[in-house]
Design a protein around this motif. Structure first.
Motif, PDB file in Angstrom:
ATOM      1  N   MET A 133      48.960  33.082  31.879  1.00  0.00           N
ATOM      2  CA  MET A 133      47.957  33.303  32.347  1.00  0.00           C
ATOM      3  C   MET A 133      47.328  34.720  32.280  1.00  0.00           C
ATOM      4  SD  MET A 133      48.084  32.871  36.210  1.00  0.00           S
ATOM      5  CE  MET A 133      46.521  33.720  36.602  1.00  0.00           C
ATOM      6  N   PRO A 134      46.201  35.279  32.107  1.00  0.00           N
ATOM      7  CA  PRO A 134      46.011  36.646  32.314  1.00  0.00           C
ATOM      8  C   PRO A 134      46.502  37.009  33.749  1.00  0.00           C
ATOM      9  CG  PRO A 134      44.048  35.537  31.574  1.00  0.00           C
ATOM     10  CD  PRO A 134      44.813  34.471  32.098  1.00  0.00           C
ATOM     11  N   THR A 135      46.526  38.100  33.819  1.00  0.00           N
ATOM     12  CA  THR A 135      46.949  38.932  35.014  1.00  0.00           C
ATOM     13  C   THR A 135      45.820  38.590  36.186  1.00  0.00           C
ATOM     14  OG1 THR A 135      48.088  40.585  34.086  1.00  0.00           O
ATOM     15  CG2 THR A 135      47.782  40.959  36.056  1.00  0.00           C
ATOM     16  N   PRO A 136      46.114  38.041  37.099  1.00  0.00           N
ATOM     17  CA  PRO A 136      45.211  37.837  38.305  1.00  0.00           C
ATOM     18  C   PRO A 136      44.746  39.148  38.845  1.00  0.00           C
ATOM     19  CG  PRO A 136      47.146  36.551  38.676  1.00  0.00           C
ATOM     20  CD  PRO A 136      47.542  37.627  37.637  1.00  0.00           C
ATOM     21  N   ARG A 137      43.474  39.338  38.921  1.00  0.00           N
ATOM     22  CA  ARG A 137      42.933  40.323  39.310  1.00  0.00           C
ATOM     23  C   ARG A 137      42.193  40.276  40.766  1.00  0.00           C
ATOM     24  NH1 ARG A 137      42.810  43.488  34.955  1.00  0.00           N
ATOM     25  NH2 ARG A 137      42.984  42.235  32.816  1.00  0.00           N
ATOM     26  N   PRO A 138      42.516  41.049  41.834  1.00  0.00           N
ATOM     27  CA  PRO A 138      42.058  40.942  43.107  1.00  0.00           C
ATOM     28  C   PRO A 138      40.530  41.215  43.171  1.00  0.00           C
ATOM     29  CG  PRO A 138      43.664  42.333  43.336  1.00  0.00           C
ATOM     30  CD  PRO A 138      43.581  42.067  41.710  1.00  0.00           C
ATOM     31  N   THR A 139      39.759  40.611  43.916  1.00  0.00           N
ATOM     32  CA  THR A 139      38.420  40.980  44.370  1.00  0.00           C
ATOM     33  C   THR A 139      38.007  40.342  45.659  1.00  0.00           C
ATOM     34  OG1 THR A 139      37.727  39.157  42.842  1.00  0.00           O
ATOM     35  CG2 THR A 139      36.609  40.384  42.583  1.00  0.00           C
ATOM     36  N   PRO A 140      36.668  39.998  46.142  1.00  0.00           N
ATOM     37  CA  PRO A 140      36.294  39.646  47.340  1.00  0.00           C
ATOM     38  C   PRO A 140      35.338  38.537  47.713  1.00  0.00           C
ATOM     39  CG  PRO A 140      34.843  41.571  46.652  1.00  0.00           C
ATOM     40  CD  PRO A 140      35.773  40.844  45.548  1.00  0.00           C
ATOM     41  N   CYS A 141      35.386  37.866  49.007  1.00  0.00           N
ATOM     42  CA  CYS A 141      34.537  36.732  49.490  1.00  0.00           C
ATOM     43  C   CYS A 141      34.932  36.062  50.382  1.00  0.00           C
ATOM     44  CB  CYS A 141      33.986  35.923  48.251  1.00  0.00           C
ATOM     45  SG  CYS A 141      32.888  36.081  47.267  1.00  0.00           S
ATOM     46  N   VAL A 142      34.013  35.818  51.610  1.00  0.00           N
ATOM     47  CA  VAL A 142      34.455  34.560  52.399  1.00  0.00           C
ATOM     48  C   VAL A 142      33.525  34.773  53.586  1.00  0.00           C
ATOM     49  CG1 VAL A 142      36.153  36.079  54.393  1.00  0.00           C
ATOM     50  CG2 VAL A 142      36.628  34.004  53.299  1.00  0.00           C
ATOM     51  N   LEU A 167      39.820  38.685  46.228  1.00  0.00           N
ATOM     52  CA  LEU A 167      39.540  37.207  45.713  1.00  0.00           C
ATOM     53  C   LEU A 167      40.432  37.442  44.454  1.00  0.00           C
ATOM     54  CD1 LEU A 167      36.283  35.820  44.635  1.00  0.00           C
ATOM     55  CD2 LEU A 167      37.645  36.137  42.857  1.00  0.00           C
ATOM     56  N   LEU A 168      40.867  36.332  44.220  1.00  0.00           N
ATOM     57  CA  LEU A 168      41.784  36.037  42.859  1.00  0.00           C
ATOM     58  C   LEU A 168      41.328  34.560  42.354  1.00  0.00           C
ATOM     59  CD1 LEU A 168      45.250  36.636  44.009  1.00  0.00           C
ATOM     60  CD2 LEU A 168      43.887  38.054  42.430  1.00  0.00           C
ATOM     61  N   PHE A 195      45.449  40.540  48.003  1.00  0.00           N
ATOM     62  CA  PHE A 195      46.499  39.674  47.553  1.00  0.00           C
ATOM     63  C   PHE A 195      46.725  39.610  46.148  1.00  0.00           C
ATOM     64  CE2 PHE A 195      43.080  37.232  49.472  1.00  0.00           C
ATOM     65  CZ  PHE A 195      42.527  36.529  48.500  1.00  0.00           C
ATOM     66  N   VAL A 196      47.953  38.938  45.622  1.00  0.00           N
ATOM     67  CA  VAL A 196      48.236  39.034  44.183  1.00  0.00           C
ATOM     68  C   VAL A 196      48.866  37.667  43.962  1.00  0.00           C
ATOM     69  CG1 VAL A 196      50.465  39.953  44.411  1.00  0.00           C
ATOM     70  CG2 VAL A 196      49.249  40.083  42.405  1.00  0.00           C
ATOM     71  N   LEU A 197      48.757  37.028  42.738  1.00  0.00           N
ATOM     72  CA  LEU A 197      49.282  35.768  42.514  1.00  0.00           C
ATOM     73  C   LEU A 197      50.454  35.968  41.326  1.00  0.00           C
ATOM     74  CD1 LEU A 197      46.246  33.235  41.796  1.00  0.00           C
ATOM     75  CD2 LEU A 197      48.088  32.869  43.156  1.00  0.00           C
ATOM     76  N   HIS A 250      53.065  31.211  43.596  1.00  0.00           N
ATOM     77  CA  HIS A 250      53.029  31.967  44.781  1.00  0.00           C
ATOM     78  C   HIS A 250      51.962  32.938  44.884  1.00  0.00           C
ATOM     79  CE1 HIS A 250      57.022  30.179  44.222  1.00  0.00           C
ATOM     80  NE2 HIS A 250      57.031  30.118  45.412  1.00  0.00           N
ATOM     81  N   LEU A 251      51.485  33.160  46.317  1.00  0.00           N
ATOM     82  CA  LEU A 251      50.540  34.221  46.408  1.00  0.00           C
ATOM     83  C   LEU A 251      51.029  35.094  47.367  1.00  0.00           C
ATOM     84  CD1 LEU A 251      46.745  33.724  46.878  1.00  0.00           C
ATOM     85  CD2 LEU A 251      48.093  34.950  48.759  1.00  0.00           C
ATOM     86  N   TYR A 252      50.862  36.575  47.266  1.00  0.00           N
ATOM     87  CA  TYR A 252      51.609  37.444  48.337  1.00  0.00           C
ATOM     88  C   TYR A 252      50.125  38.290  49.015  1.00  0.00           C
ATOM     89  CZ  TYR A 252      55.589  35.928  46.339  1.00  0.00           C
ATOM     90  OH  TYR A 252      56.929  35.102  45.893  1.00  0.00           O
ATOM     91  N   ALA A 253      50.176  38.454  50.305  1.00  0.00           N
ATOM     92  CA  ALA A 253      48.877  39.014  50.766  1.00  0.00           C
ATOM     93  C   ALA A 253      49.435  40.095  51.824  1.00  0.00           C
ATOM     94  CB  ALA A 253      48.241  37.913  51.316  1.00  0.00           C
ATOM     95  N   CYS A 254      48.744  41.223  51.862  1.00  0.00           N
ATOM     96  CA  CYS A 254      48.737  42.094  52.840  1.00  0.00           C
ATOM     97  C   CYS A 254      48.002  41.626  54.000  1.00  0.00           C
ATOM     98  CB  CYS A 254      47.941  43.395  52.352  1.00  0.00           C
ATOM     99  SG  CYS A 254      48.771  44.217  50.971  1.00  0.00           S
TER     100      CYS A 254
END
Length: 351
Positions: free
Chosen positions: A1-10, A17-18, A72-74, A80-84
């Motif tokens: 898959m392409p490298t996941p790129r963080p962004t935002p929303c909630v 966001l990923l 965070f990053v996938l 797996h997902l890793y988050a600050c």
């Protein structure tokens, strides 16, 4: 898959966001993870869907309670997902359910500093690198075979300050490895420096390079970093003066040479300056920067031979304070998360 790129929303404050195509349900249906800068009940990491045929997003629902998962990053395989966890001063590891996108908390580790605000994985996927904003420090954590985070393998404390009111101390804001995976670079907003480390991918340790940093103009406030597709240029978005700087990167010696700095705001703009995210189009021909003062995305064309930038477009993000944004896995859409208006907007991209 392409490298996941963080962004935002909630539903609360938008943070990161990923989008992932590893766990997609259909040809055009992708899971989307949203992070909230808020803590407390009802806040954390949320999950929704994105339709790459229409650009439509579903309303997200809470996937995991967490204290301020601001970035965070996938993993490359999407497992797996890793988050600050910025409000808890922790980093967390999650397992991803491939069928539903649901998250299972595996473990947490102390971040080693306050307000961890950025996380990335090295090229091997065996180490997570963390930037702690308050106090200005960086840390590295090994990733075990089961996806859990081990005890940190490296830590470094930054010192220094700058002339801006937001630069009273060091503020590490982004850390990532270079394309060779032999160096790690950290943008420090408080000191106007890009710290350069030699990174050992076997032990996960960091050693100061010689030279130990690249320097930006006083008061710039470097925030986020991205390499050009060929790995020869490092682009930096500067939060405090709303500019983007381009450096030539020498991946043999670990040196940065600035060759261009330009504004990402339209001529005559006199409002607040506050850059946030920086992202490269998957085709490597365009660079995008968000401005939280102007509430816009700037589009830069990249000259193939030199890496020089030309501002091509400024687009309103249809909301307030676009903190993060990113491409969907097809590269045909950008999703921008507006923190203060608590909404996400999609934009079709002409490749």
């Amino acid at each position: 898959m392409p490298t996941p790129r963080p962004t935002p929303c909630v539903p609360a404050l938008l943070a990161a966001l990923l989008l992932t195509d590893v766990t997609r349900l259909a040809a055009t249906d992708y899971f989307v993870y949203y992070g909230s800068a808020n803590g407390g009940a009802g806040n954390g990491i949320s999950l929704g869907h994105f339709d790459s045929a229409t650009g439509k997003l579903t309303a997200p629902s809470l996937a995991s309670q967490a204290e301020g998962p601001s970035f965070f990053v996938l993993t490359a395989d999407g497992k797996h997902l890793y988050a600050c966890l910025e409000n808890a001063n922790e980093v967390a590891a999650y397992a991803v359910d491939a069928a539903t996108g649901a998250l299972k908390l595996l473990n947490k580790q102390p971040a080693g500093g306050e307000a961890p605000c950025h996380i990335s994985l090295d090229a091997t996927g065996k180490f997570a690198l963390i930037a702690n904003y308050n106090g200005g420090s960086v840390a590295v954590f090994p990733v075990a075979a089961d996806g859990t985070l081990g005890t940190r393998s490296a830590f470094d404390q930054h010192t220094g300050s700058g002339p801006h009111a937001n630069q009273l101390a060091a503020h590490a804001h982004c850390i990532l490895t270079d394309p060779t995976n032999r160096f790690a670079l950290c943008a420090d907003l408080g000191t106007d420096k890009i710290f350069i480390y030699r990174f050992d991918a076997k032990t996960g340790t960091l050693t100061a390079n010689d030279p130990a940093f690249g320097v930006l103009a006083p008061g710039s406030g470097p925030r986020h970093l991205v390499f050009s597709k060929d790995g020869k240029v490092l682009y930096v978005t500067n939060e405090l003066n709303a500019t983007v700087t381009a450096f030539t990167w020498d991946g043999t010696r670990g040196t940065l040479t600035e060759f261009q700095t330009l504004s990402n705001l339209p001529a005559g703009f006199t409002g607040a300056k506050s850059n946030a995210e920086l992202t490269l189009h998957p085709n490597g021909k365009f660079l995008y920067a968000s401005s939280r003062g102007h509430d816009s995305l700037a589009v830069f064309a990249i000259e193939a031979a030199t890496g020089r930038l030309t501002l091509a477009q400024d687009v309103a993000t249809r909301g307030m304070k676009p903190r993060f944004f990113g491409f969907d896995p097809t590269g045909a859409w950008i999703i921008a998360g507006n923190q203060d208006s608590k909404n996400a907007a999609t934009f079709r991209v002409d490749a």
